[in-house]
Motif scaffolding. Sequence first.
Motif, PDB file in Angstrom:
ATOM      1  N   TYR A 195       0.843  -1.061   0.207  1.00  0.00           N
ATOM      2  CA  TYR A 195      -0.105   0.178  -0.109  1.00  0.00           C
ATOM      3  C   TYR A 195       0.943   1.342  -0.012  1.00  0.00           C
ATOM      4  O   TYR A 195       2.019   0.966   0.091  1.00  0.00           O
ATOM      5  CB  TYR A 195      -0.709   0.032   1.199  1.00  0.00           C
ATOM      6  CG  TYR A 195      -1.888  -1.123   1.155  1.00  0.00           C
ATOM      7  CD1 TYR A 195      -2.757  -1.127   0.504  1.00  0.00           C
ATOM      8  CD2 TYR A 195      -1.799  -2.619   2.048  1.00  0.00           C
ATOM      9  CE1 TYR A 195      -4.071  -2.388   0.595  1.00  0.00           C
ATOM     10  CE2 TYR A 195      -2.538  -3.252   1.918  1.00  0.00           C
ATOM     11  CZ  TYR A 195      -3.679  -3.310   1.299  1.00  0.00           C
ATOM     12  OH  TYR A 195      -4.690  -4.497   1.352  1.00  0.00           O
ATOM     13  N   ASN A 251      -5.446   4.250   5.473  1.00  0.00           N
ATOM     14  CA  ASN A 251      -5.280   4.232   4.001  1.00  0.00           C
ATOM     15  C   ASN A 251      -4.849   2.909   3.619  1.00  0.00           C
ATOM     16  O   ASN A 251      -3.736   2.713   2.953  1.00  0.00           O
ATOM     17  CB  ASN A 251      -4.080   5.452   3.529  1.00  0.00           C
ATOM     18  CG  ASN A 251      -4.102   5.509   2.154  1.00  0.00           C
ATOM     19  OD1 ASN A 251      -4.810   5.655   1.403  1.00  0.00           O
ATOM     20  ND2 ASN A 251      -2.851   5.417   1.766  1.00  0.00           N
ATOM     21  N   LYS A 307      -6.423   0.369   1.185  1.00  0.00           N
ATOM     22  CA  LYS A 307      -7.347   0.198  -0.059  1.00  0.00           C
ATOM     23  C   LYS A 307      -7.521  -1.180  -0.131  1.00  0.00           C
ATOM     24  O   LYS A 307      -6.616  -1.946   0.203  1.00  0.00           O
ATOM     25  CB  LYS A 307      -6.627   0.640  -1.313  1.00  0.00           C
ATOM     26  CG  LYS A 307      -6.648   2.269  -1.224  1.00  0.00           C
ATOM     27  CD  LYS A 307      -6.328   2.776  -2.626  1.00  0.00           C
ATOM     28  CE  LYS A 307      -6.148   4.426  -2.563  1.00  0.00           C
ATOM     29  NZ  LYS A 307      -5.157   5.007  -1.739  1.00  0.00           N
ATOM     30  N   PRO A 308      -8.685  -1.618  -0.475  1.00  0.00           N
ATOM     31  CA  PRO A 308      -9.910  -0.888  -0.688  1.00  0.00           C
ATOM     32  C   PRO A 308     -11.033  -0.405   0.088  1.00  0.00           C
ATOM     33  O   PRO A 308     -11.839   0.249   0.262  1.00  0.00           O
ATOM     34  CB  PRO A 308     -10.846  -1.894  -1.810  1.00  0.00           C
ATOM     35  CG  PRO A 308     -10.348  -3.067  -1.502  1.00  0.00           C
ATOM     36  CD  PRO A 308      -9.027  -3.124  -0.725  1.00  0.00           C
ATOM     37  N   VAL A 309     -10.628  -1.090   1.533  1.00  0.00           N
ATOM     38  CA  VAL A 309     -11.890  -1.198   2.250  1.00  0.00           C
ATOM     39  C   VAL A 309     -11.242  -0.951   4.031  1.00  0.00           C
ATOM     40  O   VAL A 309     -12.050  -1.130   5.162  1.00  0.00           O
ATOM     41  CB  VAL A 309     -12.938  -2.136   2.456  1.00  0.00           C
ATOM     42  CG1 VAL A 309     -13.705  -2.136   1.404  1.00  0.00           C
ATOM     43  CG2 VAL A 309     -12.155  -3.458   2.853  1.00  0.00           C
ATOM     44  N   ASN A 310     -10.227  -0.512   3.915  1.00  0.00           N
ATOM     45  CA  ASN A 310      -9.355  -0.139   5.437  1.00  0.00           C
ATOM     46  C   ASN A 310      -9.498  -1.576   6.188  1.00  0.00           C
ATOM     47  O   ASN A 310      -9.897  -1.420   7.562  1.00  0.00           O
ATOM     48  CB  ASN A 310      -9.715   0.870   6.024  1.00  0.00           C
ATOM     49  CG  ASN A 310      -9.160   2.429   5.531  1.00  0.00           C
ATOM     50  OD1 ASN A 310      -8.208   2.220   5.044  1.00  0.00           O
ATOM     51  ND2 ASN A 310      -9.919   3.326   5.776  1.00  0.00           N
ATOM     52  N   SER A 319     -10.643   8.418   7.404  1.00  0.00           N
ATOM     53  CA  SER A 319     -10.093   7.465   6.518  1.00  0.00           C
ATOM     54  C   SER A 319      -9.978   8.387   5.081  1.00  0.00           C
ATOM     55  O   SER A 319     -10.513   9.178   4.964  1.00  0.00           O
ATOM     56  CB  SER A 319     -11.319   6.363   6.038  1.00  0.00           C
ATOM     57  OG  SER A 319     -11.192   5.890   4.954  1.00  0.00           O
ATOM     58  N   THR A 320      -8.890   7.658   4.337  1.00  0.00           N
ATOM     59  CA  THR A 320      -8.994   8.335   3.024  1.00  0.00           C
ATOM     60  C   THR A 320      -9.869   7.883   1.840  1.00  0.00           C
ATOM     61  O   THR A 320      -9.921   8.425   0.840  1.00  0.00           O
ATOM     62  CB  THR A 320      -7.494   8.127   2.370  1.00  0.00           C
ATOM     63  OG1 THR A 320      -7.540   6.662   2.139  1.00  0.00           O
ATOM     64  CG2 THR A 320      -6.115   8.516   3.286  1.00  0.00           C
ATOM     65  N   LEU A 321     -10.488   6.958   2.512  1.00  0.00           N
ATOM     66  CA  LEU A 321     -11.394   6.454   1.468  1.00  0.00           C
ATOM     67  C   LEU A 321     -12.888   6.885   1.404  1.00  0.00           C
ATOM     68  O   LEU A 321     -13.339   7.294   2.683  1.00  0.00           O
ATOM     69  CB  LEU A 321     -11.751   4.847   1.747  1.00  0.00           C
ATOM     70  CG  LEU A 321     -10.352   4.088   1.790  1.00  0.00           C
ATOM     71  CD1 LEU A 321     -10.420   2.508   2.115  1.00  0.00           C
ATOM     72  CD2 LEU A 321      -9.647   4.186   0.502  1.00  0.00           C
ATOM     73  N   SER A 374     -13.730   1.950   8.223  1.00  0.00           N
ATOM     74  CA  SER A 374     -12.844   0.310   8.006  1.00  0.00           C
ATOM     75  C   SER A 374     -14.000  -0.647   7.966  1.00  0.00           C
ATOM     76  O   SER A 374     -15.126  -0.606   8.733  1.00  0.00           O
ATOM     77  CB  SER A 374     -12.179   0.391   9.267  1.00  0.00           C
ATOM     78  OG  SER A 374     -11.576  -0.853   9.609  1.00  0.00           O
TER      79      SER A 374
END
Length: 271
Positions: A35, A68, A70-73, A103-105, A110
């Motif tokens: 990552y 961070n 990816k894709p879903v912490n 979260s960055t997403l 999470s």
Amino acid sequence: MVKVNVDMASSFIRAVLPRLACRHLKIGNNCNGRYLYGCNKRWVSSGSDLVQVEQDDSDNEIVVLKMNVKPVNACTAEFNNAMTKLIKDLDADEQSKGLILTSTLPNVFSAGLQLTALHGKSYDEIKEYFSTFQTMAHTLFTSRLATVAAINGHAIAGGCVIALCCEYRVMAEGKFHNGLNEVIVGIPMPAWVSAYTVYALGTNTAEKVILSGKKHTPREALQVGLVDQVVPPDDLIQVSKNILSDLIKVGDYPRRLSKERLRKELLMFSL
Ligand SMILES: CCCCC/C=C\C/C=C\C=C\CC(=O)SCCNC(=O)CCNC(=O)[C@H](O)C(C)(C)COP(=O)(O)OP(=O)(O)OC[C@H]1O[C@@H](n2cnc3c(N)ncnc32)[C@H](O)[C@@H]1OP(=O)(O)O
């Protein structure tokens, strides 16, 4: 002290959990590894870059940690260890007073434990993996910093636990879920997670939340106390900063000692 039947837990981890985890996700063994990394604080050197670190103010008092992975912490062991190290580093830095965790997403805070980490692994490996998550959660729960979870998407199972470790939880409105679905996944709830949930929600509500395994909408999460506030997504970080600013206005030493006294009793719970 809670008495735990260790033999029963061990055979569960050995025999049942890996199959349940993969059935839940409908997956094979698809662990992916690398990552991104990126941090800008001098004392942060977790050695892996699954958490982005931002200073929020010129005084370095407030730090924003952005998960961070990816894709879903999903909480990989590497992520858990990086978080533990970061929080310990922040705890040791006298300038730091408060922490916002987000979260960055765009849609996921999470998804909890990395279920794929359980597939095809030995008992010792699974046990070691669980302990990285527990250590991270304990470190966050007992951090001397004021902590706010800015929940910008789904917070499921271990993701919900991470938020429960924070002192205050703000969630964005949206089609997201927040809940402790461990019993649905097939994981008997560890006593320490139950203790944290009771601490945040009260015994009666915690029991309902844990034993139902229900995933709540933001409004429902507010009703049961999984979150303290629900706000429009665009306001999430600013509201979290305002709350944190209020929290850190209190004298550092009395606040720190009181938090420690309130929370340390819960560390006796393990499985
Ligand atoms: C007996 C002793 C026990 C000791 C235990 C020790 C500690 C316990 C403390 C806490 C316990 C926690 C338990 C858990 O956390 S179990 C995890 C439960 N999590 C879930 O059920 C969430 C599952 N995921 C989802 O619901 C959705 O993915 C989500 C709503 C988060 C996002 O939906 P979205 O549609 O955006 O994305 P998807 O297409 O579903 O997923 C994308 C991609 O990610 C993979 N994935 C999702 N969740 C996980 C996960 N938890 N671990 C690993 N991988 C995950 C998913 O399979 C997709 O992969 P791919 O198909 O693109 O390869």
